[in-house]
Structure formats: C-alpha cells, structure tokens
Design a protein around this motif. Structure first.
Motif, PDB file in Angstrom:
ATOM      1  N   ASP A 176     -71.760  19.250   8.276  1.00 29.31           N
ATOM      2  CA  ASP A 176     -72.500  19.797   7.133  1.00 29.31           C
ATOM      3  C   ASP A 176     -73.532  20.821   7.589  1.00 29.31           C
ATOM      4  O   ASP A 176     -73.812  21.785   6.867  1.00 29.31           O
ATOM      5  CB  ASP A 176     -73.183  18.667   6.356  1.00 29.31           C
ATOM      6  N   CYS A 177     -74.095  20.617   8.789  1.00 34.74           N
ATOM      7  CA  CYS A 177     -75.025  21.623   9.326  1.00 34.74           C
ATOM      8  C   CYS A 177     -74.318  22.963   9.493  1.00 34.74           C
ATOM      9  O   CYS A 177     -74.865  24.013   9.138  1.00 34.74           O
ATOM     10  CB  CYS A 177     -75.583  21.169  10.669  1.00 34.74           C
ATOM     11  N   LEU A 178     -73.118  22.939  10.052  1.00 32.20           N
ATOM     12  CA  LEU A 178     -72.374  24.180  10.273  1.00 32.20           C
ATOM     13  C   LEU A 178     -72.080  24.892   8.959  1.00 32.20           C
ATOM     14  O   LEU A 178     -72.271  26.114   8.837  1.00 32.20           O
ATOM     15  CB  LEU A 178     -71.070  23.877  11.012  1.00 32.20           C
ATOM     16  N   VAL A 179     -71.625  24.143   7.963  1.00 33.92           N
ATOM     17  CA  VAL A 179     -71.321  24.737   6.659  1.00 33.92           C
ATOM     18  C   VAL A 179     -72.581  25.308   6.023  1.00 33.92           C
ATOM     19  O   VAL A 179     -72.578  26.418   5.466  1.00 33.92           O
ATOM     20  CB  VAL A 179     -70.657  23.688   5.736  1.00 33.92           C
ATOM     21  N   SER A 180     -73.671  24.566   6.121  1.00 31.51           N
ATOM     22  CA  SER A 180     -74.930  25.031   5.547  1.00 31.51           C
ATOM     23  C   SER A 180     -75.441  26.277   6.268  1.00 31.51           C
ATOM     24  O   SER A 180     -76.008  27.186   5.646  1.00 31.51           O
ATOM     25  CB  SER A 180     -75.975  23.916   5.617  1.00 31.51           C
ATOM     26  N   MET A 181     -75.242  26.353   7.587  1.00 36.75           N
ATOM     27  CA  MET A 181     -75.624  27.550   8.335  1.00 36.75           C
ATOM     28  C   MET A 181     -74.901  28.784   7.797  1.00 36.75           C
ATOM     29  O   MET A 181     -75.497  29.851   7.652  1.00 36.75           O
ATOM     30  CB  MET A 181     -75.275  27.381   9.817  1.00 36.75           C
ATOM     31  N   PHE A 182     -73.615  28.632   7.527  1.00 38.69           N
ATOM     32  CA  PHE A 182     -72.844  29.774   7.021  1.00 38.69           C
ATOM     33  C   PHE A 182     -73.459  30.304   5.732  1.00 38.69           C
ATOM     34  O   PHE A 182     -73.697  31.508   5.589  1.00 38.69           O
ATOM     35  CB  PHE A 182     -71.393  29.371   6.780  1.00 38.69           C
ATOM     36  N   HIS A 183     -73.723  29.423   4.790  1.00 41.80           N
ATOM     37  CA  HIS A 183     -74.281  29.871   3.515  1.00 41.80           C
ATOM     38  C   HIS A 183     -75.694  30.436   3.693  1.00 41.80           C
ATOM     39  O   HIS A 183     -76.051  31.437   3.061  1.00 41.80           O
ATOM     40  CB  HIS A 183     -74.279  28.720   2.516  1.00 41.80           C
ATOM     41  N   SER A 184     -76.481  29.806   4.565  1.00 38.10           N
ATOM     42  CA  SER A 184     -77.842  30.280   4.773  1.00 38.10           C
ATOM     43  C   SER A 184     -77.862  31.648   5.440  1.00 38.10           C
ATOM     44  O   SER A 184     -78.605  32.545   5.015  1.00 38.10           O
ATOM     45  CB  SER A 184     -78.607  29.266   5.633  1.00 38.10           C
ATOM     46  N   PHE A 185     -77.043  31.821   6.487  1.00 38.05           N
ATOM     47  CA  PHE A 185     -77.092  33.046   7.276  1.00 38.05           C
ATOM     48  C   PHE A 185     -76.291  34.184   6.658  1.00 38.05           C
ATOM     49  O   PHE A 185     -76.313  35.304   7.169  1.00 38.05           O
ATOM     50  CB  PHE A 185     -76.607  32.777   8.699  1.00 38.05           C
ATOM     51  N   THR A 186     -75.585  33.907   5.561  1.00 36.36           N
ATOM     52  CA  THR A 186     -74.898  34.997   4.858  1.00 36.36           C
ATOM     53  C   THR A 186     -75.545  35.329   3.514  1.00 36.36           C
ATOM     54  O   THR A 186     -75.337  36.427   2.996  1.00 36.36           O
ATOM     55  CB  THR A 186     -73.412  34.663   4.610  1.00 36.36           C
ATOM     56  N   LYS A 187     -76.343  34.404   2.961  1.00 35.83           N
ATOM     57  CA  LYS A 187     -76.862  34.623   1.606  1.00 35.83           C
ATOM     58  C   LYS A 187     -78.371  34.405   1.457  1.00 35.83           C
ATOM     59  O   LYS A 187     -79.012  35.070   0.640  1.00 35.83           O
ATOM     60  CB  LYS A 187     -76.153  33.679   0.621  1.00 35.83           C
ATOM     61  N   ILE A 188     -78.939  33.456   2.198  1.00 32.41           N
ATOM     62  CA  ILE A 188     -80.273  32.960   1.861  1.00 32.41           C
ATOM     63  C   ILE A 188     -81.327  33.358   2.877  1.00 32.41           C
ATOM     64  O   ILE A 188     -82.413  33.807   2.506  1.00 32.41           O
ATOM     65  CB  ILE A 188     -80.229  31.416   1.714  1.00 32.41           C
ATOM     66  N   HIS A 189     -81.038  33.172   4.146  1.00 35.77           N
ATOM     67  CA  HIS A 189     -82.044  33.323   5.202  1.00 35.77           C
ATOM     68  C   HIS A 189     -82.541  34.762   5.285  1.00 35.77           C
ATOM     69  O   HIS A 189     -81.751  35.708   5.314  1.00 35.77           O
ATOM     70  CB  HIS A 189     -81.436  32.916   6.541  1.00 35.77           C
ATOM     71  N   GLY A 190     -83.854  34.926   5.331  1.00 34.07           N
ATOM     72  CA  GLY A 190     -84.448  36.256   5.427  1.00 34.07           C
ATOM     73  C   GLY A 190     -84.380  36.822   6.827  1.00 34.07           C
ATOM     74  O   GLY A 190     -84.123  36.112   7.808  1.00 34.07           O
ATOM     75  N   GLY A 191     -84.618  38.137   6.953  1.00 26.70           N
ATOM     76  CA  GLY A 191     -84.708  38.774   8.259  1.00 26.70           C
ATOM     77  C   GLY A 191     -83.386  39.077   8.928  1.00 26.70           C
ATOM     78  O   GLY A 191     -83.353  39.429  10.114  1.00 26.70           O
ATOM     79  N   ILE A 192     -82.278  38.943   8.205  1.00 25.71           N
ATOM     80  CA  ILE A 192     -80.960  39.219   8.775  1.00 25.71           C
ATOM     81  C   ILE A 192     -80.468  40.556   8.235  1.00 25.71           C
ATOM     82  O   ILE A 192     -80.388  40.742   7.011  1.00 25.71           O
ATOM     83  CB  ILE A 192     -79.957  38.102   8.421  1.00 25.71           C
ATOM     84  N   PRO A 193     -80.138  41.533   9.109  1.00 26.91           N
ATOM     85  CA  PRO A 193     -79.638  42.835   8.634  1.00 26.91           C
ATOM     86  C   PRO A 193     -78.396  42.673   7.768  1.00 26.91           C
ATOM     87  O   PRO A 193     -77.555  41.797   8.008  1.00 26.91           O
ATOM     88  CB  PRO A 193     -79.323  43.585   9.933  1.00 26.91           C
ATOM     89  N   GLU A 194     -78.290  43.513   6.756  1.00 23.76           N
ATOM     90  CA  GLU A 194     -77.181  43.409   5.805  1.00 23.76           C
ATOM     91  C   GLU A 194     -75.828  43.534   6.498  1.00 23.76           C
ATOM     92  O   GLU A 194     -74.862  42.848   6.143  1.00 23.76           O
ATOM     93  CB  GLU A 194     -77.319  44.471   4.714  1.00 23.76           C
TER      94      GLU A 194
END
Length: 237
Positions: free
Chosen positions: A93-111
C-alpha cells in the motif's frame, strides 16, 4: 527524555508529524526535531533521510540528548538507549500511495517528472521503488523490531483494530499529563475520521488494501515475491 519516531514514506508519516506537533503545541518543555519543521523556537529542522546522508543524519540523531525526533522515514544507525516508536504500513500500500502522491499530490515535483512517472504507470513505478522501500523494511525488522525499547505500531490498526490502544501506545513514551493526552487523543480521532479523506491531499486513501485492486497480477507477483519475508514477519497476508 528522548523519543524517536521512525516510519517510511506513505506509512502515515504526516499523521505522525501532526500528532507530534500537537504535543509540542501543548507541552512547552519539549524540543521537536523534524524534517517537516521550519526552524523556529522549539521546532528544529533536521535533514530528511536519504541513502547519501544516512551516516551524517545518524550522527546528528545520536547527538540529540533530549526531545522528540521524527518522523524519520529511513532507518538510522542509532543507539538504542531511549524509547523509539516504529510505525509501519503494508509496504504494498505504501508503494501504491507513493505513485498517487508523487504524480498528483506531492509538492515540489517538476511537471515533466510527474508526466514521466505517469507514463511509466503504476506497475512500473512501484517496481522501480520496490527495492529501496523493501531495504528499509529489512533494516527495521532486523535491527529495530525486537529491541525492548521499541514500540511497533501498524498503521492499519488505526482503522481495523483498537485505535484507542494505538494512540495510547504512540503517546506512552512521552509521559504526558492526562489533560494533554486527552487533547491529543481528541485531535487524533478527528484526524483519522474517514470523513476527512480527500483525494487531493495526503489523506487520499485511508483504508488499507488498495494494492489488491491497483496492481496487475504480474507486478503484484513480483512485489509479493520480494516482500515475502517482510509480509510474513509483520503478519500481512
């Protein structure tokens, strides 16, 4: 008194931070060290852990003589001479949540980086992140789990177990007064209410088990194979 709170990314680490911040807001005698802090008064910023600075951060952690430290999202080479609380979640579940966070939610990530991760897809992303996450669990299990001063808590027990016992165990090492403990308990209950789930925030998906529907059979089999011993040791099926 020194208490360290350890976890991994997407294992309720922001909940851990919010609970500790609430404690510090109410308990004026403690200093709080966290990568999520801005340096201000009793709130001290420390680096977030990564493989490149683990030795430096381990030294910094061991030099802290008193206060609350965390959430630390990677294991460190620590002296087990103080209380530690370890909060872990089903790594799938951590891995799946990382995907959603690092593609949609988490700030500071270049588009463009978000787009690259989306193009890779959830299976590819999770497989790419698998070894880094699994290695952290391996260290926690081998070096932390059976130490007498380490309290192990599963994220899932907040929702599927006894949440009162969970928050009590989380707070016990801090030796808070009854009034402060009651205030943090009320804050905790509000934070973990399923009514507060929001797909645009860190509380996107609060209930466990998302990996069962999110990953394809082939990716799931490879992930389960690498995590087999971890899942058995932590009683995940």
């Amino acid at each position: 008194m020194k208490v360290g709170y350890f976890t991994v990314h997407k294992s309720g680490s922001m909940l851990v931070y919010k609970l500790l911040k609430k404690v510090i807001d109410l308990e004026i005698n403690y200093k709080f060290y966290s990568a999520n802090n801005s340096d201000q008064g009793r709130f001290v910023n420390i680096p977030d852990g990564n493989p490149a600075n683990s030795g430096e951060l381990s030294q910094l952690y061991n030099e802290i003589s008193s206060g609350i430290v965390g959430p630390l999202r990677r294991p460190l080479n620590v002296k087990f001479d103080h209380d530690i609380v370890l909060v872990l979640r089903d790594p799938r579940d951590c891995l799946v949540s990382m995907f959603h966070s690092f593609t949609k939610i988490h700030g500071g990530i270049p588009e463009e980086e978000r787009e690259r991760r989306i193009k890779k897809g959830i299976d590819g992303f999770c497989l790419q992140r698998l070894e880094d996450l699994a290695s952290r669990y391996d260290i926690y299990i081998d070096e932390y789990l059976d130490k007498p001063n380490v309290t192990f808590l599963k994220y899932e027990d907040i929702f599927l177990g006894d949440s009162d016992s969970w928050i009590s165990s989380f707070l016990d090492p801090l030796h808070l007064s009854e009034n402060i403990q009651a205030a943090v308990y009320d804050y905790f209950k509000a934070e973990v209410s399923l009514d507060t789930a929001d797909g645009t925030t860190h509380k996107r998906r609060m209930l466990p088990g998302e990996h069962k529907s999110a990953l394809t059979g082939e990716a799931s089999a490879e992930i389960n194979s690498r995590l087999h011993n971890i899942l058995q040791r932590l009683n995940y099926n």
